[in-house]
Design an enzyme around this catalytic site. Structure first.
Site, PDB file in Angstrom:
ATOM      1  N   VAL A   3      10.482 -30.331  16.033  1.00  0.00           N
ATOM      2  CA  VAL A   3      11.745 -31.035  15.729  1.00  0.00           C
ATOM      3  C   VAL A   3      11.442 -32.358  15.028  1.00  0.00           C
ATOM      4  CG1 VAL A   3      13.771 -32.173  16.724  1.00  0.00           C
ATOM      5  CG2 VAL A   3      13.017 -29.958  17.623  1.00  0.00           C
ATOM      6  N   LYS A  60      -3.432 -34.685  16.674  1.00  0.00           N
ATOM      7  CA  LYS A  60      -2.311 -34.280  15.823  1.00  0.00           C
ATOM      8  C   LYS A  60      -2.182 -35.260  14.661  1.00  0.00           C
ATOM      9  CE  LYS A  60       1.603 -32.982  17.773  1.00  0.00           C
ATOM     10  NZ  LYS A  60       2.934 -33.076  18.425  1.00  0.00           N
ATOM     11  N   THR A 118      10.704 -31.641  25.866  1.00  0.00           N
ATOM     12  CA  THR A 118      11.231 -31.688  27.246  1.00  0.00           C
ATOM     13  C   THR A 118      11.023 -30.298  27.848  1.00  0.00           C
ATOM     14  OG1 THR A 118      13.397 -31.092  26.375  1.00  0.00           O
ATOM     15  CG2 THR A 118      12.990 -33.434  26.735  1.00  0.00           C
ATOM     16  N   THR A 143      16.206 -32.396  23.575  1.00  0.00           N
ATOM     17  CA  THR A 143      17.227 -31.787  24.439  1.00  0.00           C
ATOM     18  C   THR A 143      17.051 -32.335  25.851  1.00  0.00           C
ATOM     19  OG1 THR A 143      17.150 -29.802  23.082  1.00  0.00           O
ATOM     20  CG2 THR A 143      18.157 -29.588  25.256  1.00  0.00           C
ATOM     21  N   LYS A 189      24.881 -28.957  23.107  1.00  0.00           N
ATOM     22  CA  LYS A 189      23.578 -28.326  22.871  1.00  0.00           C
ATOM     23  C   LYS A 189      23.300 -27.244  23.907  1.00  0.00           C
ATOM     24  CE  LYS A 189      19.235 -27.738  21.714  1.00  0.00           C
ATOM     25  NZ  LYS A 189      18.810 -27.072  20.487  1.00  0.00           N
ATOM     26  N   GLY A 222      16.781  -6.155  21.567  1.00  0.00           N
ATOM     27  CA  GLY A 222      15.335  -6.397  21.530  1.00  0.00           C
ATOM     28  C   GLY A 222      14.767  -6.354  22.934  1.00  0.00           C
ATOM     29  N   CYS A 266      13.217 -22.666  23.690  1.00  0.00           N
ATOM     30  CA  CYS A 266      14.546 -23.257  23.939  1.00  0.00           C
ATOM     31  C   CYS A 266      15.403 -22.479  24.927  1.00  0.00           C
ATOM     32  CB  CYS A 266      15.270 -23.416  22.605  1.00  0.00           C
ATOM     33  SG  CYS A 266      14.404 -24.533  21.511  1.00  0.00           S
ATOM     34  N   LYS A 315      14.270 -22.437  28.669  1.00  0.00           N
ATOM     35  CA  LYS A 315      14.313 -23.739  29.363  1.00  0.00           C
ATOM     36  C   LYS A 315      15.743 -24.281  29.418  1.00  0.00           C
ATOM     37  CE  LYS A 315      13.170 -27.062  25.709  1.00  0.00           C
ATOM     38  NZ  LYS A 315      14.392 -27.866  25.695  1.00  0.00           N
TER      39      LYS A 315
HETATM   40  C1  UDX Z   1      17.413 -21.318  19.315  1.00  0.00           C
HETATM   41  C2  UDX Z   1      18.797 -21.604  18.752  1.00  0.00           C
HETATM   42  O1  UDX Z   1      19.158 -20.554  17.847  1.00  0.00           O
HETATM   43  C3  UDX Z   1      18.795 -22.934  17.989  1.00  0.00           C
HETATM   44  O2  UDX Z   1      20.093 -23.222  17.511  1.00  0.00           O
HETATM   45  C4  UDX Z   1      18.337 -24.035  18.943  1.00  0.00           C
HETATM   46  O3  UDX Z   1      18.299 -25.277  18.284  1.00  0.00           O
HETATM   47  C5  UDX Z   1      16.963 -23.697  19.490  1.00  0.00           C
HETATM   48  O4  UDX Z   1      16.975 -22.415  20.151  1.00  0.00           O
HETATM   49  P1  UDX Z   1      15.120 -20.359  18.464  1.00  0.00           P
HETATM   50  O5  UDX Z   1      14.675 -20.592  19.876  1.00  0.00           O
HETATM   51  O6  UDX Z   1      14.242 -20.776  17.346  1.00  0.00           O
HETATM   52  O7  UDX Z   1      16.540 -21.146  18.233  1.00  0.00           O
HETATM   53  O8  UDX Z   1      15.355 -18.807  18.310  1.00  0.00           O
HETATM   54  P2  UDX Z   1      16.598 -17.863  17.956  1.00  0.00           P
HETATM   55  O9  UDX Z   1      16.556 -17.530  16.541  1.00  0.00           O
HETATM   56  O10 UDX Z   1      17.837 -18.438  18.521  1.00  0.00           O
HETATM   57  O11 UDX Z   1      16.208 -16.562  18.813  1.00  0.00           O
HETATM   58  C6  UDX Z   1      16.091 -16.715  20.211  1.00  0.00           C
HETATM   59  C7  UDX Z   1      15.664 -15.365  20.775  1.00  0.00           C
HETATM   60  O12 UDX Z   1      16.709 -14.413  20.606  1.00  0.00           O
HETATM   61  C8  UDX Z   1      14.426 -14.785  20.104  1.00  0.00           C
HETATM   62  O13 UDX Z   1      13.589 -14.201  21.096  1.00  0.00           O
HETATM   63  C9  UDX Z   1      15.011 -13.712  19.181  1.00  0.00           C
HETATM   64  O14 UDX Z   1      14.114 -12.628  18.936  1.00  0.00           O
HETATM   65  C10 UDX Z   1      16.193 -13.242  20.014  1.00  0.00           C
HETATM   66  N1  UDX Z   1      17.234 -12.603  19.225  1.00  0.00           N
HETATM   67  C11 UDX Z   1      17.931 -13.342  18.315  1.00  0.00           C
HETATM   68  C12 UDX Z   1      17.520 -11.247  19.442  1.00  0.00           C
HETATM   69  O15 UDX Z   1      16.874 -10.598  20.260  1.00  0.00           O
HETATM   70  N2  UDX Z   1      18.521 -10.672  18.728  1.00  0.00           N
HETATM   71  C13 UDX Z   1      19.252 -11.362  17.809  1.00  0.00           C
HETATM   72  O16 UDX Z   1      20.149 -10.774  17.193  1.00  0.00           O
HETATM   73  C14 UDX Z   1      18.932 -12.741  17.592  1.00  0.00           C
END
Ligand code: UDX
Length: 424
Positions: free
Chosen positions: A12, A36, A87, A122, A200, A249, A256, A259
């Site tokens: 982020v 880093k 976090t 967050t 959020k 899936g 995210c 948690k």
């Molecule tokens: C998420 C939120 O989308 C984002 O807005 C927030 O700021 C952070 O958390 P992220 O964790 O990067 O983003 O992943 P995301 O694309 O949301 O997918 C989360 C999980 O859902 C993944 O395991 C993904 O494979 C799964 N997923 C997503 C599905 O199984 N099917 C879907 O149609 C979409």
């Protein structure tokens, strides 16, 4: 143009720093992790995020970015200090604020009067108010500006957001923070601190809940002979449901959703109530992983002990190398615990410290001699692989389970009798 410090240069923080620089602000990134910072000083970022490495390198080489490993003597000049430290979940499932607390404690005596500390990390609902009360006696203001970045599309999500949310106790502070995004399109919401934090958590938990429902519906579709692809299409045409987050899936993972759902349900309990829907989404997600493991094991029809199994996809989703809380890793672990010999390939995960998992450089090598193939990440490249090339490498009469419903069953079914897909 504003002078901004970004504290915490992870996924982020680095996206925020690079994007704010692109928007014309003067940004300095600060991270206490010397390794880093050393890597960043070479123009390299420590993780995969499409486009971010190139953007960061361009900005760094044009000296538009400043990367420091200490707060000392520099914070006075910044009008905005963005807190972007992680976090993570603590063992109890609550968000661990150790890094946020340390950052606030460190910067407190060093900030200019009237500076604005902006919480982008967050943080549990009620945290920003607590920090505001702590900092007010120094005339330092606090705002909450949660991020909605998805891994794999972080830069696009920052520069072309669905909404920008800024929470503050006074409108002037909120307007000053919102003005940083003047050149960014998208709806704007100015609200209170707790509301901004809640937006959020509510957004992530609701998306997780939607996916838990989809995965249960997909399992029922497998049992009834319905098609989850058709069900998702039928649902998506209702504008109240929308057409996103309807793909089945192995469950949801990442840094995210797990948690944030855990923290939100515990926050409710701390306030004397329960979010049964969120608790159910968490329980359902765990059950989805076990259900997929069991469905695949029974499809195999042989003892897993000594069985060679190929897995395509280890990351928690496509277009990332992030394996945090990955359902693919969970299911691979379940298979290994039953004595299976697991060989895996992932387009982006190239190193993994799991002794029971052998990583291959390409998907076909991972299939060599395997009695079964399990697809667990929705990487587009998997849908482009020639099924005949797979068949030539696998043991006779292998089992194929597409845990993401991404391969073309019409192309694969002539070559594999024991072929199933989630929700199909
Ligand atoms: C998420 C939120 O989308 C984002 O807005 C927030 O700021 C952070 O958390 P992220 O964790 O990067 O983003 O992943 P995301 O694309 O949301 O997918 C989360 C999980 O859902 C993944 O395991 C993904 O494979 C799964 N997923 C997503 C599905 O199984 N099917 C879907 O149609 C979409």
């Amino acid at each position: 143009m504003a002078r901004i410090a970004v504290i915490g240069l992870g996924y982020v923080g680095l996206t925020t720093m690079a994007a704010f620089t692109e928007l014309g602000h003067s940004v300095t990134g600060i991270d206490l992790d010397k390794k880093k910072v050393e890597l960043l000083h070479k123009g390299q970022i420590p993780f995969h995020e499409p486009g971010l490495q190139r953007l960061y390198k361009t900005l760094f080489e044009s000296s538009k970015l400043d990367i420091l490993e200490s707060y000392e003597g520099v914070l006075q000049k910044f009008e905005f200090v963005f807190i972007c430290v992680s976090t993570p979940s603590s063992p109890t499932g609550q968000a661990d604020l150790v890094f946020v607390e340390a950052a606030i404690t460190s910067v407190k005596p060093l900030l200019a009067t009237n500076a604005i500390v902006v919480l982008k990390s967050t943080v549990p609902i009620g945290t920003s108010v607590r920090f505001k009360n702590e900092l007010t006696n120094q005339a330092i203001r606090v705002a909450a500006n949660p991020e909605f970045l998805s891994e794999g599309t972080a830069i696009e999500d920052f520069l072309n957001p669905s909404r920008i949310v800024v929470g503050a106790d006074d409108k002037q502070t909120a307007l000053e923070v919102m003005a940083l995004y003047d050149n960014v399109p998208g709806s704007r919401i100015i609200c209170g601190l707790a509301s901004a934090e809640s937006i959020k958590y509510a957004s992530n938990a609701f998306l997780a809940l939607k996916l838990s429902f989809v995965n249960e519906m997909a399992s029922l579709a497998n049992a009834t002979g319905a098609s989850m692809a058709d069900i998702s299409l039928g649902m998506s045409l209702d504008a109240r449901i929308g057409d996103k987050f309807l793909r089945p899936g192995p469950g949801w993972g990442g840094s995210c959703f797990p948690k944030d759902t855990s923290e939100l349900s515990l926050t409710a309990q701390r306030y004397g109530s329960r979010m049964l829907t969120v608790e159910a989404a968490i329980e359902s997600n765990r059950a989805t992983m076990v259900r997929m493991f069991e469905a695949f094991s029974s499809q195999l029809g042989i003892d897993l002990k000594g069985c060679k199994i190929a897995i395509w996809g280890l990351a928690f989703k496509a277009n990332t190398d992030d394996v945090r809380e990955s359902p693919a890793i969970e299911i691979a672990t379940m298979l290994a615990k039953q004595g299976a010999r697991v060989t895996a390939y992932d387009p982006l995960v190239k190193r993994l410290s799991l002794s029971f998992l052998h990583l291959e450089e390409n998907p076909l090598d991972a299939c060599f001699g395997a009695e079964a193939l399990l697809i667990l990440t929705e990487a587009e490249e998997f849908s482009l692989i020639d099924p005949l090339a797979v068949k030539e490498r696998m043991a006779p009469n292998p089992a194929i389970f597409d845990g993401r419903a991404i391969i073309n069953l019409d192309a694969w079914s002539p070559h594999f009798k024991n072929l199933k897909a989630v929700g199909q």
